[in-house]
Design a protein around this motif. Structure first.
Motif, PDB file in Angstrom:
ATOM      1  N   GLN A  41       6.154  -2.848   8.845  1.00  0.00           N
ATOM      2  CA  GLN A  41       5.962  -4.192   9.382  1.00  0.00           C
ATOM      3  C   GLN A  41       4.646  -4.290  10.150  1.00  0.00           C
ATOM      4  OE1 GLN A  41       8.272  -5.427  12.797  1.00  0.00           O
ATOM      5  NE2 GLN A  41       8.817  -7.358  11.788  1.00  0.00           N
ATOM      6  N   LYS A  42       4.293  -3.224  10.866  1.00  0.00           N
ATOM      7  CA  LYS A  42       3.042  -3.228  11.620  1.00  0.00           C
ATOM      8  C   LYS A  42       1.846  -3.387  10.680  1.00  0.00           C
ATOM      9  CE  LYS A  42       0.567  -0.559  15.118  1.00  0.00           C
ATOM     10  NZ  LYS A  42       0.565   0.692  15.937  1.00  0.00           N
ATOM     11  N   LEU A  43       1.904  -2.666   9.556  1.00  0.00           N
ATOM     12  CA  LEU A  43       0.818  -2.810   8.581  1.00  0.00           C
ATOM     13  C   LEU A  43       0.778  -4.228   8.006  1.00  0.00           C
ATOM     14  CD1 LEU A  43       1.225   0.600   6.697  1.00  0.00           C
ATOM     15  CD2 LEU A  43      -0.451   0.015   8.465  1.00  0.00           C
ATOM     16  N   LYS A  44       1.945  -4.799   7.740  1.00  0.00           N
ATOM     17  CA  LYS A  44       1.994  -6.143   7.192  1.00  0.00           C
ATOM     18  C   LYS A  44       1.480  -7.170   8.202  1.00  0.00           C
ATOM     19  CE  LYS A  44       3.118  -9.235   4.143  1.00  0.00           C
ATOM     20  NZ  LYS A  44       2.355  -9.382   2.880  1.00  0.00           N
ATOM     21  N   ILE A  45       1.845  -6.999   9.491  1.00  0.00           N
ATOM     22  CA  ILE A  45       1.367  -7.923  10.519  1.00  0.00           C
ATOM     23  C   ILE A  45      -0.146  -7.820  10.660  1.00  0.00           C
ATOM     24  CG2 ILE A  45       1.390  -8.360  13.022  1.00  0.00           C
ATOM     25  CD1 ILE A  45       4.330  -7.685  13.035  1.00  0.00           C
ATOM     26  N   SER A  55      -5.354 -10.625   9.914  1.00  0.00           N
ATOM     27  CA  SER A  55      -6.704 -10.692   9.340  1.00  0.00           C
ATOM     28  C   SER A  55      -6.839 -11.867   8.385  1.00  0.00           C
ATOM     29  CB  SER A  55      -7.021  -9.382   8.616  1.00  0.00           C
ATOM     30  OG  SER A  55      -6.931  -8.282   9.502  1.00  0.00           O
ATOM     31  N   ALA A  56      -5.790 -12.128   7.638  1.00  0.00           N
ATOM     32  CA  ALA A  56      -5.858 -13.205   6.657  1.00  0.00           C
ATOM     33  C   ALA A  56      -5.853 -14.586   7.302  1.00  0.00           C
ATOM     34  CB  ALA A  56      -4.691 -13.084   5.674  1.00  0.00           C
ATOM     35  N   HIS A  57      -5.128 -14.752   8.412  1.00  0.00           N
ATOM     36  CA  HIS A  57      -4.990 -16.062   9.060  1.00  0.00           C
ATOM     37  C   HIS A  57      -5.790 -16.177  10.353  1.00  0.00           C
ATOM     38  CE1 HIS A  57      -1.772 -17.355   6.326  1.00  0.00           C
ATOM     39  NE2 HIS A  57      -1.343 -16.091   6.371  1.00  0.00           N
TER      40      HIS A  57
END
Length: 438
Positions: free
Chosen positions: A88-92, A97-99
């Motif tokens: 989840q940390k990697l996904k967050i 970065s994307a938003h």
């Protein structure tokens, strides 16, 4: 100085209270005030849970095996959750970065939630299970009561509960609603249950305030203190974000000091009025009922001379277990209540002395003075006794800025209000000469 409780020897028998009056019950003094429930005897009490019986060695060994198995399962679960959190940390990180937002902002969105939900209406199924539990578990000892699963099966297999009328269903629902309302509004039966209730409720409120801060940006401060000296509740405080800095920045006093003062104030509520009432009872009964004079101050230090000798009155029936002092200086609430009850029941009262009793009292005081006893307590001397008390002259630099005294201001005001006289006064002779010239 003789005690006020021994003063009934010189009073006629008709003025001495009967033994029946002295032995009447004292409910307020003897009442139990150790718990919140004891201090509120008219309120319904939540029944405390009976502690379970002690386990045997075989039961302890069996529970240890189950506990070890549960710990092993918990460990596997924690390992799986830790792996998930890493993913989840990697996904967050990729989402931030994307938003173009911070990971903290995303975590706040994910983690903020509330435990409060809109209360649902009582369901018939729960009402039937509650009725079955009261029927089956009321007389069962602790450890032998039926579980929720067993009670649910009993309800499902009970033919009488499958053919209920509309009124019967409403009765079961009303009984469960009343039971839940009592659990919310009834008082706790002992201090341990009350302290645990406060602890759990406080933790839930703190969590809600912190989540509310994240969702709305509000500031909140909470103080929770006990309301009686016999309570075992641990006082606590909480401030969202940096709310605790408010007390030092604005009032220059730490928040913890306010907590202590709040606790002291809460524990003394409805207790100061007792001493005030006692003092009023003393003064009113003494000044109006017996002497007919007003503005008489009770003197406990010089009671024999300033009260008994001066006004020919005596206080009868002062409780023997309470020291004869100003009620404001009595240290315990129990003694204050005992004295108040004695005054209200008229077992402690004022009585007027006859001329013979006044002379006998004066003779007794003379004998005590002759024996060298200090009958009247002398007044406290000034700290500057024997020295000069003249005002010191102010320096010349301060005389111009000195504020005029009250007398000088009053005289200046009166002189300014007086009518001003004319500059020249014409005499009567000059007036006659002017008249003749005309």
């Amino acid at each position: 100085m003789s005690s006020a409780s021994n003063t009934s020897e010189s009073v006629p028998p008709s003025r001495i209270p009967s033994p029946i009056e002295n032995t009447r019950p004292d409910p307020l003094r003897d009442a139990n005030s150790s718990t919140w429930a004891a201090r509120n005897p008219t309120c319904s009490v939540i029944r405390a849970r009976t502690p379970p019986p002690r386990l045997s060695d075989a039961q302890k060994a069996s529970r240890k095996v189950k506990r070890d198995q549960k710990m092993e399962k918990t460990k596997h679960l924690h390992d799986a959750v830790a792996l998930y959190l890493d993913e989840q940390k990697l996904k967050i990180g990729s989402l931030s970065s994307a938003h173009n937002v911070t990971p903290t902002y995303i975590n706040d969105i994910i983690g903020s939630h509330t435990k409060y939900r809109t209360t649902r209406k009582v369901q018939l199924t729960n009402a039937l299970i509650h009725a079955k539990a009261k029927e089956m578990n009321t007389d069962q000892p602790v450890g032998s009561r039926y579980t929720l699963v067993e009670l649910r099966e009993m309800v499902a297999n009970d033919p009488q509960m499958k053919e209920l009328t509309k009124d019967e269903k409403a009765g079961y629902i009303a009984a469960l609603s009343e039971h839940r309302e009592q659990n919310v509004t009834n008082v706790r039966g002992n201090n341990m249950a009350a302290a645990r209730d406060v602890l759990l409720t406080t933790e839930r409120v703190v969590k809600e305030l912190d989540d509310l801060r994240v969702r709305t940006g509000t500031y909140a401060t909470m103080f929770v203190v006990r309301g009686h000296i016999n309570d075992t509740i641990q006082s606590s405080m909480h401030g969202t974000d940096n709310s605790e800095d408010f007390w030092e920045d604005v009032y220059d006093i730490p928040m913890a000091d306010y907590l202590r003062q709040y606790e002291q104030w809460a524990c003394t509520q409805n207790q100061m009025a007792t001493s005030i009432t006692i003092r009023n009872l003393h003064v009113v009964s003494l000044t109006v009922a017996l002497t007919g004079k007003k503005n008489i101050t009770m003197n406990y230090s010089n009671y024999e001379t300033a009260v008994v000798e001066t006004y020919a009155v005596r206080l009868i029936g002062w409780p023997a277990s309470i020291k004869f002092i100003n009620p404001s200086n009595i240290g315990t609430v129990g003694d204050i209540r005992k004295l108040r009850d004695a005054l209200k029941a008229r077992t402690c009262y004022w009585t007027a002395l006859t001329p013979v009793e006044v002379k006998a009292h004066a003779a007794e005081l003379d004998v005590r003075r002759s024996a060298g006893e200090v009958v009247r307590k002398p007044r406290k001397k000034r700290s500057d006794t024997g020295g000069s008390r003249k005002r010191k002259a102010l320096p010349a630099a301060h005389r111009e800025n000195k504020r005029p005294s009250k007398k000088a201001r009053k005289m200046a005001a009166s002189s300014s209000e007086a009518p001003k006289s004319v500059e020249f006064i014409v005499s009567s002779g000059e007036e006659e000469e002017d008249f003749e010239a005309m």
